[in-house]
Design an enzyme around this catalytic site. Structure first.
Site, PDB file in Angstrom:
ATOM      1  N   HIS A 199       0.826  -1.203   0.000  1.00  0.00           N
ATOM      2  CA  HIS A 199       0.000   0.000   0.000  1.00  0.00           C
ATOM      3  C   HIS A 199       0.867   1.263   0.000  1.00  0.00           C
ATOM      4  O   HIS A 199       0.594   2.224  -0.714  1.00  0.00           O
ATOM      5  CB  HIS A 199      -0.912  -0.008   1.222  1.00  0.00           C
ATOM      6  CG  HIS A 199      -1.850   1.125   1.191  1.00  0.00           C
ATOM      7  ND1 HIS A 199      -3.035   1.058   0.514  1.00  0.00           N
ATOM      8  CD2 HIS A 199      -1.728   2.376   1.651  1.00  0.00           C
ATOM      9  CE1 HIS A 199      -3.616   2.230   0.598  1.00  0.00           C
ATOM     10  NE2 HIS A 199      -2.855   3.044   1.293  1.00  0.00           N
ATOM     11  N   ASN A 448       5.454  -9.401 -12.056  1.00  0.00           N
ATOM     12  CA  ASN A 448       5.152  -9.547 -10.615  1.00  0.00           C
ATOM     13  C   ASN A 448       5.016 -11.026 -10.268  1.00  0.00           C
ATOM     14  O   ASN A 448       5.611 -11.523  -9.319  1.00  0.00           O
ATOM     15  CB  ASN A 448       3.844  -8.834 -10.252  1.00  0.00           C
ATOM     16  CG  ASN A 448       3.841  -7.384 -10.685  1.00  0.00           C
ATOM     17  OD1 ASN A 448       4.896  -6.795 -10.855  1.00  0.00           O
ATOM     18  ND2 ASN A 448       2.668  -6.819 -10.873  1.00  0.00           N
ATOM     19  N   ARG A 459       4.941 -12.713  -3.390  1.00  0.00           N
ATOM     20  CA  ARG A 459       5.103 -11.304  -3.768  1.00  0.00           C
ATOM     21  C   ARG A 459       4.571 -10.353  -2.695  1.00  0.00           C
ATOM     22  O   ARG A 459       4.861  -9.170  -2.723  1.00  0.00           O
ATOM     23  CB  ARG A 459       4.434 -11.021  -5.115  1.00  0.00           C
ATOM     24  CG  ARG A 459       2.950 -11.220  -5.112  1.00  0.00           C
ATOM     25  CD  ARG A 459       2.373 -11.209  -6.527  1.00  0.00           C
ATOM     26  NE  ARG A 459       1.862  -9.899  -6.903  1.00  0.00           N
ATOM     27  CZ  ARG A 459       1.137  -9.684  -7.997  1.00  0.00           C
ATOM     28  NH1 ARG A 459       0.881 -10.682  -8.834  1.00  0.00           N
ATOM     29  NH2 ARG A 459       0.693  -8.499  -8.271  1.00  0.00           N
ATOM     30  N   CYS A 496       4.057  -6.008 -18.675  1.00  0.00           N
ATOM     31  CA  CYS A 496       3.018  -5.197 -18.019  1.00  0.00           C
ATOM     32  C   CYS A 496       3.086  -5.304 -16.503  1.00  0.00           C
ATOM     33  O   CYS A 496       2.207  -4.799 -15.816  1.00  0.00           O
ATOM     34  CB  CYS A 496       1.628  -5.582 -18.520  1.00  0.00           C
ATOM     35  SG  CYS A 496       1.180  -7.265 -18.096  1.00  0.00           S
TER      36      CYS A 496
HETATM   37  C1  PEP Z   1       1.967  -9.515 -13.064  1.00  0.00           C
HETATM   38  O1  PEP Z   1       1.868 -10.584 -12.447  1.00  0.00           O
HETATM   39  O2  PEP Z   1       3.051  -8.966 -13.321  1.00  0.00           O
HETATM   40  C2  PEP Z   1       0.757  -8.827 -13.533  1.00  0.00           C
HETATM   41  C3  PEP Z   1       0.834  -7.777 -14.332  1.00  0.00           C
HETATM   42  O3  PEP Z   1      -0.433  -9.292 -13.058  1.00  0.00           O
HETATM   43  P1  PEP Z   1      -0.993  -8.951 -11.569  1.00  0.00           P
HETATM   44  O4  PEP Z   1      -0.043  -7.992 -10.928  1.00  0.00           O
HETATM   45  O5  PEP Z   1      -2.341  -8.399 -11.757  1.00  0.00           O
HETATM   46  O6  PEP Z   1      -0.979 -10.315 -10.948  1.00  0.00           O
HETATM   47 MG    MG Z   2      -0.053 -11.574 -12.401  1.00  0.00          MG
END
Ligand code: PEP
Ligand code: MG
Length: 564
Positions: A199, A448, A459, A496
């Site tokens: 956050h 991510n 994560r 992304c």
């Molecule tokens: C990712 O995993 O990098 C991604 C863009 O998807 P999310 O963060 O929504 O899991």
């Molecule tokens: Mg993802």
């Protein structure tokens, strides 16, 4: 000399390392949030029966005062900050915990102990529910601290209002604290806990102030100490040389000002196009992204539209929501991701099984194994939104692990007239990217999750933030493999995940062969501007350097040496 200053002087010149989240450099004194009030009551203290009603009223008044203050701050804030404050205010008036506290008071507990016990009870419940509910535990604890301080006649705990520009250092920050920050006065954030997607990180990005999380040793830096936070390198320098700190800060500001004049489209200084897109979660975010040089939408996280929805929205309801995003970029590429429900983003209507390990469970595309109708209806809605807006949406599936899954998804998407792609978030998919590309038109790398699964590190974990750092060479090696597979067959491979929001890393990704970068709207300008200042040859040299590095820190330093 106070014990605080002696502690700071012991550390003078020390460079503390953390995970960089928002780039930029600031040099200013440290402020720290107020301490939580002590309970200061014997565990068996009892309120005499005749005084319990008055104690209950004292509690209700205190809880209402806290909720009112949060609501007032929400009214004066804007955007996500206002939403966060309003949500905390709503939780402060939640009948569930208020009722539990009142019951304890009726049974004789003093109000302070009743608040403590009732909130503990709800923290347990929320933690067991997991996912987004578990994330609200910080809000609950924040409410407890505020109500107890109110009951004890103490100043409200939280971030003090600084008299001069200051750097807020904390173990972690409650959403209600970060949401009310004034970026003119709180010029940078550093926390001991938190990850790149915490956050604190989200609010820092919104405020556009440098931020470093998971900083080892930060707890030893006392309020009042001068520090330099470098949100690009991920460092906090304690009592640095003032002149050098000021000159580094001025250099960073010049870079930010240069970014402000960048208007796109994305390309390196020598003219190699690298498209820069925005990540959005609804129509409002897509319209906001139009105010940046973003060339389109690289990731529309559709599941975020339905986190509070109990039943599956109809095809028509979904189509209206998707059309809002398509309308914001009618001439440009818009990539709509199918529901990535599960794990940290459960949807009530997705019918998630009870799983011991939801991050490795039935999430994303896997939901369609037992519930193909949900995906088919979403594709139908996306196609309908495309028809209504006269656009051709691109769609991609999250959490693809095998070429066969990619083939199945592509077949479904094509049967609805949509342009299919898949996300590369699972190492298995990166390893077989060439075979996956036989079935789809494009790939988008979610760094991510690719980081989480490659490094076997949650994560959301603050303790493991160094492992989930997107600069991990192992993760970048998988990105390189995926990008290479795309270049070989002339298909587009974008990134992304949060990695694409880091200007320096964005250049490295371009050097690895990635054709587009998609980041939060606030990051688009910085990423595009940095790309426009370096040549493709520099990007490739930086890419080679990071692939040869042995750690995330080494990779970042190697890229900095090449790209400046
Ligand atoms: C990712 O995993 O990098 C991604 C863009 O998807 P999310 O963060 O929504 O899991
Ligand atoms: Mg993802």
């Amino acid at each position: 000399m106070t014990s605080d200053t002696s502690r700071a002087s012991l550390l003078a010149g020390a460079v503390l390392h953390g995970v960089p989240v928002v780039p930029g450099i600031q040099y200013a004194p440290v402020i720290r949030p107020g301490k939580l009030p002590d309970l200061d009551l014997p565990a068996d203290a009892q309120v005499p029966e005749g005084e319990r009603e008055a104690e209950r009223e004292r509690f209700s008044t205190a809880a209402a005062a806290v909720a009112d203050r949060l609501r007032e701050r929400a009214a004066h804030a804007t955007g996500p900050a206002s939403e966060v404050l309003a949500a905390t205010a709503t939780l402060a008036t939640d009948r569930g915990w208020l009722g539990a506290a009142e019951k304890r008071i009726k049974d004789g507990a003093p109000a302070v102990r009743a608040v403590d016990g009732a909130i503990d009870q709800f923290v347990d419940v929320f933690t067991k529910l997991g996912g987004l509910m578990a994330e609200r535990v910080t809000d609950l604890r924040d409410i407890r601290a505020r109500v107890i301080a109110e009951l004890q006649g103490l100043p409200e705990p939280g971030v003090p209002l600084p008299e001069e520009p200051s750097i807020l250092c904390a173990e972690d920050l409650a959403p209600a604290d970060t949401a009310g920050l004034d970026p003119e006065l709180v010029v940078a954030l550093a926390t001991t806990l938190g990850g790149p997607t915490s956050h604190t990180a989200i609010i820092a990005r919104q405020l556009g102030i440098p931020c470093v999380v998971a900083v080892t040793g930060l707890d030893d830096v006392a309020a009042g100490t001068m520090v330099m936070v470098d949100g690009t390198r991920g460092t906090v320098t304690v009592s640095p040389d003032a002149e050098s700190a000021r000159s580094q800060m001025a250099d960073a500001k010049r870079a930010t000002d240069a970014a402000a004049s960048w208007t796109g489209p994305g390309a390196t200084a020598d003219g190699h196009p690298v498209a820069v897109y925005a990540n959005v979660q609804d129509g409002a975010a897509a319209r906001a992204a139009r105010n940046t040089p973003a060339e389109g939408i690289g990731l529309f996280r559709t599941e975020l539209c339905f986190l509070n929805t109990d039943t599956e929205p109809t095809v028509d309801e979904q189509a209206k929501i998707y059309a809002e995003v398509l309308e914001a970029f009618p001439e440009s590429k818009v990539v709509i991701r199918t529901l990535d429900a599960g794990s940290d983003k459960p949807l009530k209507f997705a019918g998630h099984p009870d799983e011991a390990n939801p991050a490795l469970g039935v999430r994303g595309f896997r939901i369609s194994f037992n519930n193909p109708g949900l995906l088919q209806r979403q594709l139908e809605a996306i196609a309908l939104a495309g028809e209504r807006t006269g656009t051709s949406p691109w769609v991609m599936a999250p959490m693809i692990a095998t070429p066969e899954e990619a083939r199945n998804f592509a077949e479904s998407a094509r049967s609805h007239g949509l342009i299919p792609g898949v996300m590369i978030e699972v190492p298995a998919a990166a390893l077989l990217a060439d075979r996956i590309l036989e079935h789809v038109e494009f790939l988008s790398i979610g760094t991510n999750d690719l980081g989480q699964y490659t490094m076997a590190a949650d994560r959301m974990s603050a303790e493991l933030a160094t492992l989930t750092d997107p600069w991990q060479p192992a993760v970048l090696a998988l990105v390189a493999m995926t990008a290479k597979a795309g270049v070989a067959v002339g298909k587009r491979v974008g990134v992304c995940g949060e990695a694409a929001a880091d200007p320096l890393l964005g250049c490295v990704l371009a050097g690895l062969g990635v054709s587009s970068l998609s980041a939060a709207a606030a990051a688009v300008q910085g990423v595009g501007a940095k790309l426009s200042q370096v040549t493709m040859q520099q990007c490739r040299a930086a890419a080679d350097a990071v692939l040869g590095a042995a750690s995330a820190a080494e990779a970042r330093a190697a890229a900095l040496a090449v790209l400046g």
